[in-house]
Structures are given as structure tokens and as C-alpha cells.
Write an enzyme that holds these catalytic residues in place. Structure first.
Site, mmCIF file in Angstrom:
data_model
loop_
_atom_site.group_PDB
_atom_site.id
_atom_site.type_symbol
_atom_site.label_atom_id
_atom_site.label_comp_id
_atom_site.label_asym_id
_atom_site.label_seq_id
_atom_site.Cartn_x
_atom_site.Cartn_y
_atom_site.Cartn_z
ATOM 1 N N LYS A 85 -115.325 0.051 -42.232
ATOM 2 C CA LYS A 85 -115.279 -1.107 -41.333
ATOM 3 C C LYS A 85 -114.986 -2.354 -42.157
ATOM 4 C CE LYS A 85 -118.012 -1.717 -37.151
ATOM 5 N NZ LYS A 85 -119.376 -1.844 -36.627
HETATM 6 O O1 G3P Z 1 -120.238 -2.330 -32.392
HETATM 7 C C1 G3P Z 1 -120.503 -3.685 -32.320
HETATM 8 C C2 G3P Z 1 -121.893 -3.947 -31.955
HETATM 9 O O2 G3P Z 1 -122.776 -3.448 -32.900
HETATM 10 C C3 G3P Z 1 -122.193 -5.359 -31.622
HETATM 11 O O3 G3P Z 1 -122.994 -5.298 -30.523
HETATM 12 O O4 G3P Z 1 -124.634 -6.078 -28.906
HETATM 13 O O5 G3P Z 1 -124.690 -6.954 -31.259
HETATM 14 O O6 G3P Z 1 -122.883 -7.652 -29.702
HETATM 15 P P1 G3P Z 1 -123.840 -6.570 -30.092
#
Ligand code: G3P
Length: 221
Positions: A85
Site C-alpha cells: 500500500k
Molecule cells: O480501507 C480504508 C479504511 O481503513 C479507512 O476507513 O473508516 O477509517 O475511513 P475509515
């Protein structure tokens, strides 16, 4: 559409794997920190369960392309299922190009515009991850970004896959499938919600109750 879990929790990953619906996993430093785990061993443990792509993030500074490349090559060597990543910055593009030339698969993370996705695809990214929930959080329609990227990649037949990320609820997953995302990555809670329906619950309750009544009737006859 492929289903990935966005977690570093081994029990959640094993459960989804056992259900036969798990195609891969995405992690990030926040998710691994939340589990209180060490990064490398946890990524390897996840790879050993999943048998599919597992995204693990480089943590070199956003201007340090050489650092990202060095880390990316190292991380890619941990397991055959690892996808590196890389954050969506100019130095990240250089890292994506260099890693692609070494046969390393990459997932461009923190994508918030179609232009960023286009450049990542041109640089050779395997996946781009639009974070649609975080756009919804600031009153932009995150799904419009996913739709736009899907359209651009189709127009020019880019092989780069659209990985809808930062999904917060079941409708995000359904809409991601409708607009043609290649992958949806979601927290385990959202995966559970996808299978839940009150009419399934009440219908099954009724069937089992009537089955029991049938047995009682048979026993009396
Ligand atoms: O895959 C991306 C994710 O981990 C981000 O999610 O909910 O932190 O915006 P969030």
C-alpha cells in the site's frame, strides 16, 4: 465484486474465510495498532489465513520515494499474497512505478479525486483505493468518486482495479457493486450487516416454531 475485510483482527478474518466470502484483506497502521499487534508478524498471519491479496502499508515519509521503494520491496518479500500500500503523493507515483517494474503489486491508498486515481493507474498501480466514507463525512458524495474512477478506467481499458474503501454501512457495499467497483473492503461489522434481514429472522422463527408444533402433533397421534 471481490469482498475484502478492512481489519487486522484474525478472528474476524478467519470467520469470513470460513464463510467462503473472503477474497482479500486491507490493513493500515491504525488497524494494526488497534489490535495491539506487531506489524510484520500480523501481516504474515493474515496472509496465511486469506490465500488472497493482503494490503500492507509503507510508512516512509510522503516525500521519500526511495524509502517507500525500499520498504515496499521488503514488505513484498514477507509473503506471496502481500500487496504494498502506497500513499497517493508524487513520491508515491515514483514508488508505484519502481515497484511495478519489480513485479510488486501496489494499492494506492488515500485516493480522494479521479485525477489522483488516473495518475496512479498510469504509474502502474494494481489497485486504487478511493476512501468514500471519509468524503461522505465532509459532505461530498463519496460514491460519485468511485463511479467516476470506474468510468475513466473503462474508457481507457486500464487494468488497475477500483477498490472501494472506507465503507461504513451495507448500502455503501451494494452501491459500490452497482457502479462497478472491482473490490469493496469493509469492516467486519458491515459484512455482518450485509447478511442481516428482519424478514429472514422472523420467517425462520416461524418455520422452527411450526416445526416444533408439527412434532408435538405427531407425538400425540
Ligand atoms: O480501507 C480504508 C479504511 O481503513 C479507512 O476507513 O473508516 O477509517 O475511513 P475509515
Amino acid at each position: 465484486m471481490k469482498i475484502f475485510l478492512d481489519t487486522a483482527n484474525l478472528d474476524e478474518i478467519q470467520t469470513a474465510y470460513d464463510w467462503g466470502v473472503l477474497d482479500g484483506v486491507t490493513t493500515n497502521p491504525t488497524l494494526v495498532y488497534r489490535e495491539g499487534a506487531q506489524f510484520k508478524p500480523r501481516v504474515i498471519d493474515i496472509c496465511n489465513i486469506v490465500g488472497g491479496p493482503v494490503s500492507a502499508e509503507v510508512t516512509a515519509s510522503q516525500d521519500d520515494a526511495e524509502g517507500m521503494i525500499r520498504q515496499g520491496l521488503d514488505i513484498a518479500g514477507w509473503h506471496e499474497h502481500v500487496v504494498v500500500k502506497v500513499p497517493c503523493f508524487p513520491a508515491g507515483l515514483k514508488a508505484i512505478k519502481a515497484l511495478a517494474s519489480e513485479g510488486v503489486r501496489t494499492n494506492t491508498t488515500l485516493v480522494f479525486s479521479p485525477a489522483q486515481a488516473l495518475l496512479a493507474a498510469k504509474a502502474g498501480a494494481t489497485y486504487v483505493s478511493p476512501f468514500l466514507g471519509r468524503l461522505d463525512d465532509i459532505q461530498h458524495v463519496g460514491m460519485d468518486l468511485v463511479r467516476s474512477i470506474v468510468m475513466i478506467f473503462e474508457n481507457y481499458a486500464y487494468e488497475c482495479q477500483v477498490l472501494a474503501a472506507s465503507l461504513r454501512h451495507p448500502l455503501h457495499v451494494v452501491e459500490a457493486a452497482e457502479v462497478g467497483a472491482d473490490v469493496a473492503t469493509m469492516p467486519f461489522k458491515v459484512l455482518l450487516q450485509l447478511m442481516k434481514h428482519p424478514l429472514t429472522d422472523s420467517g425462520q422463527e416461524r418455520f422452527l416454531s411450526d416445526w416444533n408444533k408439527l412434532q408435538e402433533q405427531l407425538a400425540k397421534s
